[in-house]
Design a protein around this motif. Sequence first.
Motif, PDB file in Angstrom:
ATOM      1  N   SER A  25      41.831  -8.278  78.018  1.00  0.00           N
ATOM      2  CA  SER A  25      41.616  -9.636  78.011  1.00  0.00           C
ATOM      3  C   SER A  25      42.054 -10.406  79.386  1.00  0.00           C
ATOM      4  CB  SER A  25      42.626 -10.354  77.033  1.00  0.00           C
ATOM      5  OG  SER A  25      43.756 -10.332  77.371  1.00  0.00           O
ATOM      6  N   ALA A  26      42.589  -9.616  80.016  1.00  0.00           N
ATOM      7  CA  ALA A  26      42.711 -10.232  81.401  1.00  0.00           C
ATOM      8  C   ALA A  26      41.747 -11.185  82.110  1.00  0.00           C
ATOM      9  CB  ALA A  26      43.475  -9.245  82.330  1.00  0.00           C
ATOM     10  N   ARG A  27      41.918 -12.172  82.758  1.00  0.00           N
ATOM     11  CA  ARG A  27      40.977 -13.107  83.507  1.00  0.00           C
ATOM     12  C   ARG A  27      40.977 -12.299  84.839  1.00  0.00           C
ATOM     13  NH1 ARG A  27      42.003 -19.414  83.567  1.00  0.00           N
ATOM     14  NH2 ARG A  27      44.181 -18.454  83.913  1.00  0.00           N
ATOM     15  N   ASN A  31      42.384  -7.043  89.336  1.00  0.00           N
ATOM     16  CA  ASN A  31      43.640  -7.092  90.059  1.00  0.00           C
ATOM     17  C   ASN A  31      44.517  -5.862  89.575  1.00  0.00           C
ATOM     18  OD1 ASN A  31      42.726  -9.156  91.599  1.00  0.00           O
ATOM     19  ND2 ASN A  31      44.174 -10.603  90.469  1.00  0.00           N
ATOM     20  N   TYR A  32      44.059  -5.143  88.309  1.00  0.00           N
ATOM     21  CA  TYR A  32      45.043  -4.189  87.667  1.00  0.00           C
ATOM     22  C   TYR A  32      44.696  -2.725  87.878  1.00  0.00           C
ATOM     23  CZ  TYR A  32      46.733  -8.295  84.955  1.00  0.00           C
ATOM     24  OH  TYR A  32      47.479  -9.547  84.730  1.00  0.00           O
ATOM     25  N   VAL A  33      45.734  -1.912  88.127  1.00  0.00           N
ATOM     26  CA  VAL A  33      45.633  -0.707  88.149  1.00  0.00           C
ATOM     27  C   VAL A  33      45.558  -0.330  86.680  1.00  0.00           C
ATOM     28  CG1 VAL A  33      46.715   1.801  88.398  1.00  0.00           C
ATOM     29  CG2 VAL A  33      46.450  -0.140  90.131  1.00  0.00           C
ATOM     30  N   MET A  34      44.714   0.459  86.291  1.00  0.00           N
ATOM     31  CA  MET A  34      44.583   0.806  84.769  1.00  0.00           C
ATOM     32  C   MET A  34      44.826   2.428  84.395  1.00  0.00           C
ATOM     33  SD  MET A  34      43.880  -1.916  83.461  1.00  0.00           S
ATOM     34  CE  MET A  34      43.428  -1.382  81.551  1.00  0.00           C
ATOM     35  N   GLY A  35      45.379   2.766  83.521  1.00  0.00           N
ATOM     36  CA  GLY A  35      45.700   3.946  83.323  1.00  0.00           C
ATOM     37  C   GLY A  35      45.681   4.432  81.787  1.00  0.00           C
ATOM     38  N   TRP A  36      45.508   5.823  81.263  1.00  0.00           N
ATOM     39  CA  TRP A  36      45.661   6.258  80.132  1.00  0.00           C
ATOM     40  C   TRP A  36      46.435   7.264  80.068  1.00  0.00           C
ATOM     41  CZ3 TRP A  36      42.346   4.811  76.082  1.00  0.00           C
ATOM     42  CH2 TRP A  36      41.453   4.081  76.543  1.00  0.00           C
ATOM     43  N   PHE A  37      47.425   7.270  78.914  1.00  0.00           N
ATOM     44  CA  PHE A  37      48.507   7.861  78.254  1.00  0.00           C
ATOM     45  C   PHE A  37      48.310   8.694  77.178  1.00  0.00           C
ATOM     46  CE2 PHE A  37      52.064   7.221  81.565  1.00  0.00           C
ATOM     47  CZ  PHE A  37      51.447   6.606  82.297  1.00  0.00           C
ATOM     48  N   SER A  54      39.869  -1.289  92.330  1.00  0.00           N
ATOM     49  CA  SER A  54      38.412  -1.135  92.709  1.00  0.00           C
ATOM     50  C   SER A  54      37.638   0.119  92.222  1.00  0.00           C
ATOM     51  CB  SER A  54      38.211  -1.006  94.294  1.00  0.00           C
ATOM     52  OG  SER A  54      38.826  -0.008  94.821  1.00  0.00           O
ATOM     53  N   GLY A  55      38.337   1.030  91.719  1.00  0.00           N
ATOM     54  CA  GLY A  55      37.884   2.314  91.157  1.00  0.00           C
ATOM     55  C   GLY A  55      37.872   3.408  92.441  1.00  0.00           C
ATOM     56  N   ALA A  98      47.897  -1.255  81.682  1.00  0.00           N
ATOM     57  CA  ALA A  98      47.659  -2.009  82.966  1.00  0.00           C
ATOM     58  C   ALA A  98      48.807  -2.119  83.660  1.00  0.00           C
ATOM     59  CB  ALA A  98      47.043  -3.304  82.555  1.00  0.00           C
ATOM     60  N   ASP A  99      48.601  -2.130  85.042  1.00  0.00           N
ATOM     61  CA  ASP A  99      49.755  -2.270  85.919  1.00  0.00           C
ATOM     62  C   ASP A  99      49.521  -3.341  86.815  1.00  0.00           C
ATOM     63  OD1 ASP A  99      50.787  -0.167  88.761  1.00  0.00           O
ATOM     64  OD2 ASP A  99      51.424  -2.080  88.152  1.00  0.00           O
ATOM     65  N   SER A 100      50.276  -4.417  86.750  1.00  0.00           N
ATOM     66  CA  SER A 100      49.692  -5.596  87.856  1.00  0.00           C
ATOM     67  C   SER A 100      50.087  -5.540  89.212  1.00  0.00           C
ATOM     68  CB  SER A 100      50.570  -6.831  87.065  1.00  0.00           C
ATOM     69  OG  SER A 100      51.785  -6.765  87.270  1.00  0.00           O
ATOM     70  N   SER A 101      50.643  -4.475  89.673  1.00  0.00           N
ATOM     71  CA  SER A 101      51.012  -4.208  91.113  1.00  0.00           C
ATOM     72  C   SER A 101      49.848  -4.492  91.885  1.00  0.00           C
ATOM     73  CB  SER A 101      51.425  -2.976  91.205  1.00  0.00           C
ATOM     74  OG  SER A 101      51.658  -2.308  92.697  1.00  0.00           O
ATOM     75  N   TRP A 102      50.021  -4.998  93.210  1.00  0.00           N
ATOM     76  CA  TRP A 102      48.836  -5.419  93.849  1.00  0.00           C
ATOM     77  C   TRP A 102      48.388  -3.956  94.848  1.00  0.00           C
ATOM     78  CZ3 TRP A 102      45.872  -9.612  94.077  1.00  0.00           C
ATOM     79  CH2 TRP A 102      46.419 -10.717  93.308  1.00  0.00           C
ATOM     80  N   ARG A 103      49.511  -3.161  94.619  1.00  0.00           N
ATOM     81  CA  ARG A 103      49.310  -2.043  95.560  1.00  0.00           C
ATOM     82  C   ARG A 103      47.861  -1.220  94.887  1.00  0.00           C
ATOM     83  NH1 ARG A 103      53.876   1.398  95.651  1.00  0.00           N
ATOM     84  NH2 ARG A 103      54.047   0.745  93.571  1.00  0.00           N
ATOM     85  N   PRO A 104      47.074  -0.633  95.759  1.00  0.00           N
ATOM     86  CA  PRO A 104      46.216   0.417  94.993  1.00  0.00           C
ATOM     87  C   PRO A 104      46.389   1.741  94.985  1.00  0.00           C
ATOM     88  CG  PRO A 104      45.679   0.347  97.338  1.00  0.00           C
ATOM     89  CD  PRO A 104      46.692  -0.847  97.085  1.00  0.00           C
TER      90      PRO A 104
END
Length: 126
Positions: A25-27, A31-37, A54-55, A98-104
């Motif tokens: 839902s994030a606008r 900006n988010y790193v995404m993960g699957w656990f 960015s992928g 989802a991780d909101s860290s700005w670091r890639p």
Amino acid sequence: QVQLVESGGGLVQAGGSLRLSCAASARTFSNYVMGWFRQAPGKEREFVAGISQSGRFTDYVDSVKGRFTISRDNAKNTVYLQMNSLKPDDTADYYCTADSSWRPVVSRSPQQYEYWGQGTQVTVSS
């Protein structure tokens, strides 16, 4: 707040494929790193795969390398997990994070991820 909704789980025979999707839902999804656990009955939650904002960067647990592929579509606010050559050991509940860290940087630590979906069940029969 970010809401994550997984879909695509189910029952599949060993050797089969499934594609999990996670709608966010994030606008500012990009900006988010995404993960699957995943978490199997009686086991700890385990990192499966992650993808940078960015992928460009991805990471996988060794047990799924060459079989699973994580991808994202920032225009659709969605991250995917394509799972091929499934094995009974892949049986688990799968969670989008989802991780909101700005670091890639893709972290394997569940503590790094602030937002979690409700999970989708994957069962692989032998």
